[in-house]
Design an enzyme around this catalytic site. Structure first.
Site, PDB file in Angstrom:
ATOM      1  N   THR A 139      -5.883   3.845  10.596  1.00 18.63           N
ATOM      2  CA  THR A 139      -5.035   4.115  11.749  1.00 18.63           C
ATOM      3  C   THR A 139      -5.242   3.151  12.926  1.00 18.63           C
ATOM      4  O   THR A 139      -4.568   3.293  13.944  1.00 18.63           O
ATOM      5  CB  THR A 139      -5.268   5.556  12.255  1.00 18.63           C
ATOM      6  OG1 THR A 139      -6.665   5.806  12.295  1.00 18.63           O
ATOM      7  CG2 THR A 139      -4.586   6.565  11.350  1.00 18.63           C
TER       8      THR A 139
ATOM      9  N   LYS B  48       0.859  -1.188   0.000  1.00 17.25           N
ATOM     10  CA  LYS B  48       0.000   0.000   0.000  1.00 17.25           C
ATOM     11  C   LYS B  48       0.896   1.239   0.000  1.00 17.25           C
ATOM     12  O   LYS B  48       1.711   1.414   0.908  1.00 17.25           O
ATOM     13  CB  LYS B  48      -0.884  -0.026   1.257  1.00 17.25           C
ATOM     14  CG  LYS B  48      -1.622   1.277   1.469  1.00 17.25           C
ATOM     15  CD  LYS B  48      -2.582   1.210   2.629  1.00 17.25           C
ATOM     16  CE  LYS B  48      -3.163   2.593   2.885  1.00 17.25           C
ATOM     17  NZ  LYS B  48      -4.059   2.617   4.022  1.00 17.25           N
TER      18      LYS B  48
ATOM     19  N   PRO C  46      -0.653  10.214  -0.983  1.00 22.10           N
ATOM     20  CA  PRO C  46       0.443   9.244  -1.053  1.00 22.10           C
ATOM     21  C   PRO C  46       1.327   9.275   0.194  1.00 22.10           C
ATOM     22  O   PRO C  46       1.344  10.276   0.911  1.00 22.10           O
ATOM     23  CB  PRO C  46       1.234   9.725  -2.265  1.00 22.10           C
ATOM     24  CG  PRO C  46       0.955  11.192  -2.358  1.00 22.10           C
ATOM     25  CD  PRO C  46      -0.295  11.504  -1.593  1.00 22.10           C
TER      26      PRO C  46
HETATM   27  P1  FAD Z   1     -11.133  -7.539  18.549  1.00 21.46           P
HETATM   28  O1  FAD Z   1     -10.713  -7.951  17.188  1.00 21.46           O
HETATM   29  O2  FAD Z   1     -12.578  -7.240  18.766  1.00 21.46           O
HETATM   30  O3  FAD Z   1     -10.695  -8.697  19.521  1.00 21.46           O
HETATM   31  C1  FAD Z   1     -11.232  -8.831  20.825  1.00 21.46           C
HETATM   32  C2  FAD Z   1     -10.729 -10.116  21.431  1.00 21.46           C
HETATM   33  O4  FAD Z   1     -11.137 -10.147  22.793  1.00 21.46           O
HETATM   34  C3  FAD Z   1     -11.256 -11.384  20.781  1.00 21.46           C
HETATM   35  O5  FAD Z   1     -10.215 -12.330  20.689  1.00 21.46           O
HETATM   36  C4  FAD Z   1     -12.299 -11.885  21.786  1.00 21.46           C
HETATM   37  O6  FAD Z   1     -12.441 -13.301  21.740  1.00 21.46           O
HETATM   38  C5  FAD Z   1     -11.651 -11.424  23.078  1.00 21.46           C
HETATM   39  N1  FAD Z   1     -12.569 -11.312  24.187  1.00 21.46           N
HETATM   40  C6  FAD Z   1     -13.572 -10.420  24.359  1.00 21.46           C
HETATM   41  N2  FAD Z   1     -14.203 -10.658  25.517  1.00 21.46           N
HETATM   42  C7  FAD Z   1     -13.576 -11.715  26.090  1.00 21.46           C
HETATM   43  C8  FAD Z   1     -13.764 -12.449  27.277  1.00 21.46           C
HETATM   44  N3  FAD Z   1     -14.740 -12.166  28.134  1.00 21.46           N
HETATM   45  N4  FAD Z   1     -12.940 -13.480  27.537  1.00 21.46           N
HETATM   46  C9  FAD Z   1     -11.934 -13.815  26.699  1.00 21.46           C
HETATM   47  N5  FAD Z   1     -11.717 -13.138  25.556  1.00 21.46           N
HETATM   48  C10 FAD Z   1     -12.530 -12.123  25.255  1.00 21.46           C
HETATM   49  N6  FAD Z   1      -7.620  -0.852  11.481  1.00 21.46           N
HETATM   50  C11 FAD Z   1      -6.663  -0.653  10.569  1.00 21.46           C
HETATM   51  O7  FAD Z   1      -5.503  -0.472  10.940  1.00 21.46           O
HETATM   52  N7  FAD Z   1      -6.958  -0.634   9.242  1.00 21.46           N
HETATM   53  C12 FAD Z   1      -8.207  -0.796   8.769  1.00 21.46           C
HETATM   54  O8  FAD Z   1      -8.417  -0.812   7.571  1.00 21.46           O
HETATM   55  C13 FAD Z   1      -9.249  -0.955   9.719  1.00 21.46           C
HETATM   56  N8  FAD Z   1     -10.527  -1.108   9.328  1.00 21.46           N
HETATM   57  C14 FAD Z   1     -11.502  -1.221  10.269  1.00 21.46           C
HETATM   58  C15 FAD Z   1     -12.826  -1.244   9.861  1.00 21.46           C
HETATM   59  C16 FAD Z   1     -13.836  -1.301  10.815  1.00 21.46           C
HETATM   60  C17 FAD Z   1     -15.267  -1.287  10.391  1.00 21.46           C
HETATM   61  C18 FAD Z   1     -13.518  -1.391  12.197  1.00 21.46           C
HETATM   62  C19 FAD Z   1     -14.578  -1.468  13.231  1.00 21.46           C
HETATM   63  C20 FAD Z   1     -12.198  -1.395  12.586  1.00 21.46           C
HETATM   64  C21 FAD Z   1     -11.184  -1.293  11.642  1.00 21.46           C
HETATM   65  N9  FAD Z   1      -9.857  -1.221  12.021  1.00 21.46           N
HETATM   66  C22 FAD Z   1      -8.896  -0.999  11.098  1.00 21.46           C
HETATM   67  C23 FAD Z   1      -9.451  -1.406  13.422  1.00 21.46           C
HETATM   68  C24 FAD Z   1      -8.957  -2.829  13.622  1.00 21.46           C
HETATM   69  O9  FAD Z   1      -9.912  -3.746  13.140  1.00 21.46           O
HETATM   70  C25 FAD Z   1      -8.706  -3.096  15.090  1.00 21.46           C
HETATM   71  O10 FAD Z   1      -7.920  -2.065  15.611  1.00 21.46           O
HETATM   72  C26 FAD Z   1      -7.986  -4.401  15.274  1.00 21.46           C
HETATM   73  O11 FAD Z   1      -8.641  -5.455  14.634  1.00 21.46           O
HETATM   74  C27 FAD Z   1      -7.802  -4.723  16.740  1.00 21.46           C
HETATM   75  O12 FAD Z   1      -8.996  -5.164  17.324  1.00 21.46           O
HETATM   76  P2  FAD Z   1      -8.888  -5.689  18.808  1.00 21.46           P
HETATM   77  O13 FAD Z   1      -7.894  -6.773  18.854  1.00 21.46           O
HETATM   78  O14 FAD Z   1      -8.680  -4.532  19.709  1.00 21.46           O
HETATM   79  O15 FAD Z   1     -10.360  -6.235  19.092  1.00 21.46           O
END
Ligand code: FAD
Length: 530
Positions: free
Chosen positions: A360, A75, A93
Site C-alpha cells: 500500500t 500483479k 485476488p
Molecule cells: P525515499 O525513497 O526514502 O526518498 C527520499 C528522497 O528524499 C531521496 O531522493 C533523498 O535523496 C531525498 N532527501 C532526503 N533528505 C534530503 C535532503 N536533506 N536534501 C535533499 N534531498 C533529500 N510500497 C509499495 O507500494 N509496495 C511495496 O512493495 C513496498 N515495499 C516496501 C518495503 C519496505 C521494506 C519499505 C520500507 C517500503 C516499501 N514500500 C512499498 C514503500 C515505498 O518504498 C515508498 O512508499 C516509496 O518508495 C516512496 O518513498 P519516498 O519517496 O517517500 O522516500
C-alpha cells in the site's frame, strides 16, 4: 495564489508528485524538485495495489511503453504462504465476489464446501496465479479500454472486468527504473530538477516555510512545499515539529532486509502475484520482475536480530543470493498526526507508512496526490480544505492499519512467541467488536472499516477464510434457500477459470513479447495500436 511548488526528495513519492502536478495543472504552476546526490532513496517499493492503473492512465502513459522500461510484470493479487500452517497457501485476488440471491458466493461456499479451497472455488484469479498466466492475450488489445472482436478477449473481459473486478490488475516494477522514467517524464514536461542537499528549512514569522536552503544552489523559495524526504520527514516532522502517531502497538514489524536477485525468469516463470511467506518473526516478500526477483524479510526487531533476518532471507533465496549486497532498513510505522500543515504537505514515507504486506506504500502516495489536486489551494489558503485533506489521508492509513492488524490477529499460526503474541496483541479501535460479528456473519460493506481505505469487503472475507484463525460460518438463513443457483455459479467459476488457463498465454510469454524478446517456437504479435 500558489504558483510555485517546491518538492524536496526524488524518490518514488517526489517524482510521482511532480509528474502528477504537471499533468494536472500544466504551466499554471511551476514545479521544482530538489533531491540529494548523497542520500539514497529507500530502494524498495516494487509491488502495487490495483488503483495504480489510474495513476498511469492520468499521466497518459501506455503500459506497453513504460512496462518494458521498468522491467514490469502484472500483479493480480497476493499469494499468502504458511500463514495458517506450513505448506498451506491461499490467494487474496483483485476480484469481487459474485453474488447469488443477495448472498456473496463465499457464504454459499461456507455452507456447502467445508474443507475445500475457497479461493479456487470462488475466484477465477486464483487459477490464473496458480497457472502463472498473463491477464492479457498476445494478440489482444488492452482489455479494459478497447473492445476488440477477439472472442477470447471478450470472454476474459466478461469474466473479469464487467462483473467482478474492482480493478483488474496492478503491477510489479523496478522502483529505481520507475523513478528514472518519471524523472524523464517530469523534466520533459517542465519540472525543474535540482540535484543538491537541502541543509536547512527556513520559516517566516507565522511559522510557514519561506524557503529551503541548499548547499550549492542557495535558497529555493516557493508557495507550497512538498516533503518527500522519506522517513526523515525533514520539512513536516523536523522543521514544523508535527508529531508522528505510531502504529507499533498493533503492527510491531519495524525492520526489513531486502535483496535484488537476478534470476532466470524463463525457467522460473512469472507468477502474476506478490507472494508473502510467513516466517518466524514476520514474513518474506517475493516480487517477480522481468529479469530479477525483488525479495525481503519484514520482521520485528523485538523477536529477531538483523543478522538472523539476513541469514534467514539468504537461506530462503538459496545460492542465487550469494555475493548479493543486502539492504537493511528501519521502518517508521504509523502516520504524521497531520500530513498538511500551513504550506507544507508530506507525501510518501514522510506522511506515513505501514509494512508492505498489502503493497500500500505507493497507493498512499497516489491517494495523497489525488487528494492534493482535489484540495489544491489555487486561489486561497482555506483551513477547511486542509482539514478535509488531513482527515481523508489519515482515514486511509488508519483503515489499512486495521486491515493489516486483522492479518496477524486472524492467522492460525501459533508455533512460536511471535505468532502467539500476534493473535493476542491489541487490535485498533472497533476491530475486536467487528471480529466478533464476523464470526456470525462474514464482513460486508456496512461492517468493514467505515472510511474509504482501498479495501472492500471481499478482501476482508478472503483474508478471514484464508488465514483460518477466526472461526466463521454461513448465515443460518441459507438453510431455507434452494442451493441450485449457487451451485451453478460455483461450477461457472471453475469452467471460466479452466477456459482462461487453457487459452491465455503464460505471463512470461506475454511479457517477453512485450519486451520484444522472441521466444523459441513462437512469434507472438502484440498490437501497439489503440
Ligand atoms: P525515499 O525513497 O526514502 O526518498 C527520499 C528522497 O528524499 C531521496 O531522493 C533523498 O535523496 C531525498 N532527501 C532526503 N533528505 C534530503 C535532503 N536533506 N536534501 C535533499 N534531498 C533529500 N510500497 C509499495 O507500494 N509496495 C511495496 O512493495 C513496498 N515495499 C516496501 C518495503 C519496505 C521494506 C519499505 C520500507 C517500503 C516499501 N514500500 C512499498 C514503500 C515505498 O518504498 C515508498 O512508499 C516509496 O518508495 C516512496 O518513498 P519516498 O519517496 O517517500 O522516500
Amino acid at each position: 495564489m500558489v504558483k510555485n511548488v517546491v518538492i524536496v526528495g526524488g524518490g518514488t513519492s517526489g517524482w510521482m508528485t511532480a509528474a502528477y502536478l504537471r499533468a494536472a495543472f500544466g504551466d499554471r504552476i511551476a514545479v521544482t524538485l530538489v533531491e540529494s546526490k548523497n542520500i539514497a532513496t529507500i530502494g524498495v517499493g516494487e509491488a502495487t495495489f490495483s488503483t495504480i492503473r489510474h495513476f498511469f492512465d492520468y499521466l497518459g502513459l501506455d503500459e506497453r511503453e513504460w512496462m518494458p522500461e521498468c522491467h514490469a510484470t502484472y500483479k493480480l493479487g497476493i499469494r499468502f504462504e504458511n500463514w495458517r500452517a506450513p505448506g498451506h497457501h491461499f490467494y487474496h485476488p483483485f476480484e469481487r465476489l459474485r453474488v447469488v440471491d443477495g448472498f456473496p458466493l463465499t457464504d454459499w461456499w461456507l455452507g456447502t464446501r467445508p474443507g475445500g479451497d475457497f479461493d479456487r472455488d470462488c475466484f477465477v484469479i486464483s487459477w490464473l496465479c496458480e497457472a502463472k498466466r498473463s491477464p492479457r492475450y498476445l494478440s489482444g488489445e488492452l482489455f479494459e479500454q478497447d473492445f476488440t472482436e477477439n472472442p477470447d478477449e471478450r470472454a476474459y473481459r466478461t469474466t473479469l472486468t464487467e462483473q467482478n473486478t474492482q480493478f483488474p490488475y496492478a503491477y510489479h516494477f523496478d522502483a529505481a527504473l520507475l523513478a528514472s522514467y518519471l524523472t524523464r517524464f517530469g523534466t520533459e514536461r517542465g519540472v525543474r530538477h535540482v540535484l543538491d542537499d537541502v541543509v536547512d528549512v527556513r520559516l517566516d514569522e507565522r511559522g510557514w516555510i519561506d524557503h529551503v536552503l541548499t548547499k550549492e544552489h542557495g535558497e529555493l523559495a516557493g508557495d507550497l512545499f512538498i516533503d518527500c524526504t522519506g522517513f526523515r520527514g525533514m520539512l513536516l516532522n523536523k522543521a514544523l515539529s508535527v508529531p508522528f502517531v505510531s502504529y507499533q502497538e498493533s503492527l510491531p514489524n519495524d525492520r526489513a532486509v531486502a535483496l535484488r536477485v537476478p534470476a532466470d525468469m524463463a525457467a522460473r516463470g512469472l507468477r502474476p502475484c506478490t507472494t508473502a511467506t510467513a516466517m518466524d518473526a514476520g514474513w518474506i516478500w517475493t516480487i517477480p520482475l522481468y529479469g530479477r526477483v525483488g525479495t525481503g524479510y519484514v520482521y520485528a526487531g523485538d523477536y529477531c536480530t538483523p543478522e538472523e533476518a539476513e541469514r534467514t532471507l539468504r537461506e530462503f533465496v538459496g545460492p542465487e543470493a550469494d555475493d548479493l549486497e543486502a539492504n537493511h532498513i528501519r521502518m517508521r510505522i504509523g502516520r504524521s498526526e497531520r500530513s498538511w500543515v500551513n504550506n507544507c504537505v508530506a507525501v510518501g514515507l514522510s506522511s506515513g507508512f505501514v509494512e508492505p504486506l498489502e503493497s500500500t506504500g505507493l497507493f498512499f502516495i497516489q491517494n495523497a496526490i489525488e487528494q492534493l489536486v482535489k484540495h489544491f489551494p489555487a486561489d486561497r489558503w482555506d483551513d477547511r480544505l486542509r482539514e478535509s485533506y488531513n482527515r481523508q489521508v489519515a482515514n486511509v492509513m488508519d483503515g489499512v492499519r486495521e486491515f493489516l492488524a486483522l492479518h496477524y490477529h486472524a492467522a492460525a499460526r501459533s508455533d512460536n512467541d511471535y505468532w502467539k503474541d500476534a493473535a493476542t496483541r491489541p487490535v485498533p479501535d472497533g476491530l475486536a467488536e467487528r471480529l466478533e460479528l464476523w464470526q456470525a456473519r462474514l464482513p460486508d460493506s456496512e461492517t468493514v472499516f467505515p472510511h474509504y481505505h482501498g479495501f472492500e469487503s471481499y478482501s476482508y472475507i478472503a483474508m478471514l477464510l484464508g488465514l483460518g484463525g477466526v472461526p466463521v460460518q454461513a448465515p443460518p438463513a441459507l438453510r431455507h434457500f434452494d442451493h441450485g443457483r449457487a451451485e451453478r455459479e460455483l461450477r461457472l467459476v471453475r469452467e471460466q477459470a479452466e477456459a482462461l488457463v487453457a487459452n491465455l498465454p503464460s505471463q512470461y510469454e506475454y511479457i517477453a513479447a512485450l519486451n520484444g524478446d522472441t521466444l523459441p517456437g513462437r512469434r507472438p504479435e502484440l498490437s501497439r495500436t489503440r
